[in-house]
Write a protein that holds these residues in place. Structure first.
Motif, short mmCIF file in Angstrom:
data_model
loop_
_atom_site.label_atom_id
_atom_site.label_comp_id
_atom_site.label_asym_id
_atom_site.label_seq_id
_atom_site.Cartn_x
_atom_site.Cartn_y
_atom_site.Cartn_z
N ASN A 104 17.34 -7.61 6.74
CA ASN A 104 17.55 -8.63 7.78
C ASN A 104 18.99 -9.12 7.83
OD1 ASN A 104 14.81 -8.63 8.61
ND2 ASN A 104 14.29 -10.01 6.93
N GLY A 105 19.91 -8.32 7.32
CA GLY A 105 21.32 -8.68 7.33
C GLY A 105 21.76 -9.27 6.01
N ALA A 106 23.07 -9.29 5.79
CA ALA A 106 23.62 -9.89 4.57
C ALA A 106 23.27 -11.38 4.54
CB ALA A 106 25.13 -9.68 4.53
N ALA A 107 23.46 -12.01 3.39
CA ALA A 107 23.05 -13.40 3.18
C ALA A 107 23.64 -14.31 4.26
CB ALA A 107 23.48 -13.86 1.80
N HIS A 108 22.75 -15.07 4.92
CA HIS A 108 23.21 -15.94 6.00
C HIS A 108 22.20 -17.03 6.31
CE1 HIS A 108 20.62 -13.09 8.20
NE2 HIS A 108 20.49 -14.02 9.13
N TYR A 115 27.24 -16.44 7.97
CA TYR A 115 27.11 -15.68 6.73
C TYR A 115 27.86 -16.38 5.60
CZ TYR A 115 25.15 -12.10 9.73
OH TYR A 115 24.34 -11.44 10.63
N VAL A 116 27.43 -16.13 4.36
CA VAL A 116 28.05 -16.81 3.22
C VAL A 116 29.52 -16.41 3.07
CG1 VAL A 116 25.87 -17.10 2.00
CG2 VAL A 116 27.23 -15.03 1.60
N THR A 117 29.91 -15.29 3.65
CA THR A 117 31.31 -14.86 3.61
C THR A 117 32.20 -15.62 4.58
OG1 THR A 117 30.84 -13.16 5.26
CG2 THR A 117 30.67 -12.52 2.93
#
Length: 215
Positions: free
Chosen positions: A27-31, A57-59
């Protein structure tokens, strides 16, 4: 999803502190994700799974997603912005999505703030995107002559559900979740509906539910 009580022109707000996340890309990178203008997002009722998604996103990357059906109706040209904010981990942040019906179509916005030296900074708009009918490219089977139109159809309707969601974040504190509806309901005198939910904890997804729906 044609009730005058649906959430439509809304401001969805939450505050959170991310203290841990995984490397999973399911479901996508951490967000963190805020969603409105639709109903249940399940394979049993895919026609109700519409919405404008605001992802942070956490980035620090920001992204909007448009969904005209769960899940075949996700647009293929979803806009994103790298480095919209600094990385999220280890600090309290506020994140907001605003969805507006405007003369040219629809407009979605993302707003952001941080808790610095004991006080919240002013809200800052970090990303906005218009939907004028060129945002799409998915394969919703309810396209064509259905009420949902083609894959580029504007999501001009509201919905009984608003979602606060996060993926691949396994440790996070949240508080001050709220929804404000800009719509003025002249039929019964309701103006600027406002709902709020205060709690701190860890969860996967929570939502405000107004009406029960069936296809």
């Amino acid at each position: 999803m044609q009730s005058p009580y649906d959430w439509k022109n809304v401001e969805i707000t939450g505050r959170s502190l991310v203290s841990g996340y995984t490397d999973s890309t399911t479901n996508g990178a951490a967000h963190i994700e805020l969603v409105a203008r639709g109903g249940t997002h399940t394979s049993r009722l895919p026609c109700k799974g519409t919405g404008y998604h605001a992802n942070l996103y956490v980035t620090g990357r920001s992204k909007f997603e448009k969904e005209l059906e769960h899940t075949a109706g996700y647009a293929t040209n979803n806009p994103q912005k790298t480095g919209a904010v600094s990385p999220l981990k280890g600090k309290w942040i506020g994140f907001k999505q605003a969805i507006h019906t405007v003369p040219s179509g629809m407009k979605v916005e993302q707003w952001y703030q941080e808790y610095v030296n004991g006080q919240w900074t002013s809200w800052k708009k970090i990303f906005e995107y218009p939907d004028k009918g060129s945002w799409g490219g998915g394969n919703p089977k309810y396209g064509g002559t259905s009420p949902y139109g083609t894959s580029y159809k504007l999501i001009s309707w509201g919905g009984p559900l608003v979602f606060f969601r996060w993926d691949n974040i396994d440790k996070m504190y949240i508080k001050h979740l709220s929804i404000r509806d800009f719509t003025k309901l002249k039929s019964d005198g309701m103006k600027n509906r406002f709902s709020t939910l205060y709690f701190t904890g860890i969860n996967i997804c929570c939502y405000f539910h107004i009406l029960k729906m069936e296809c």
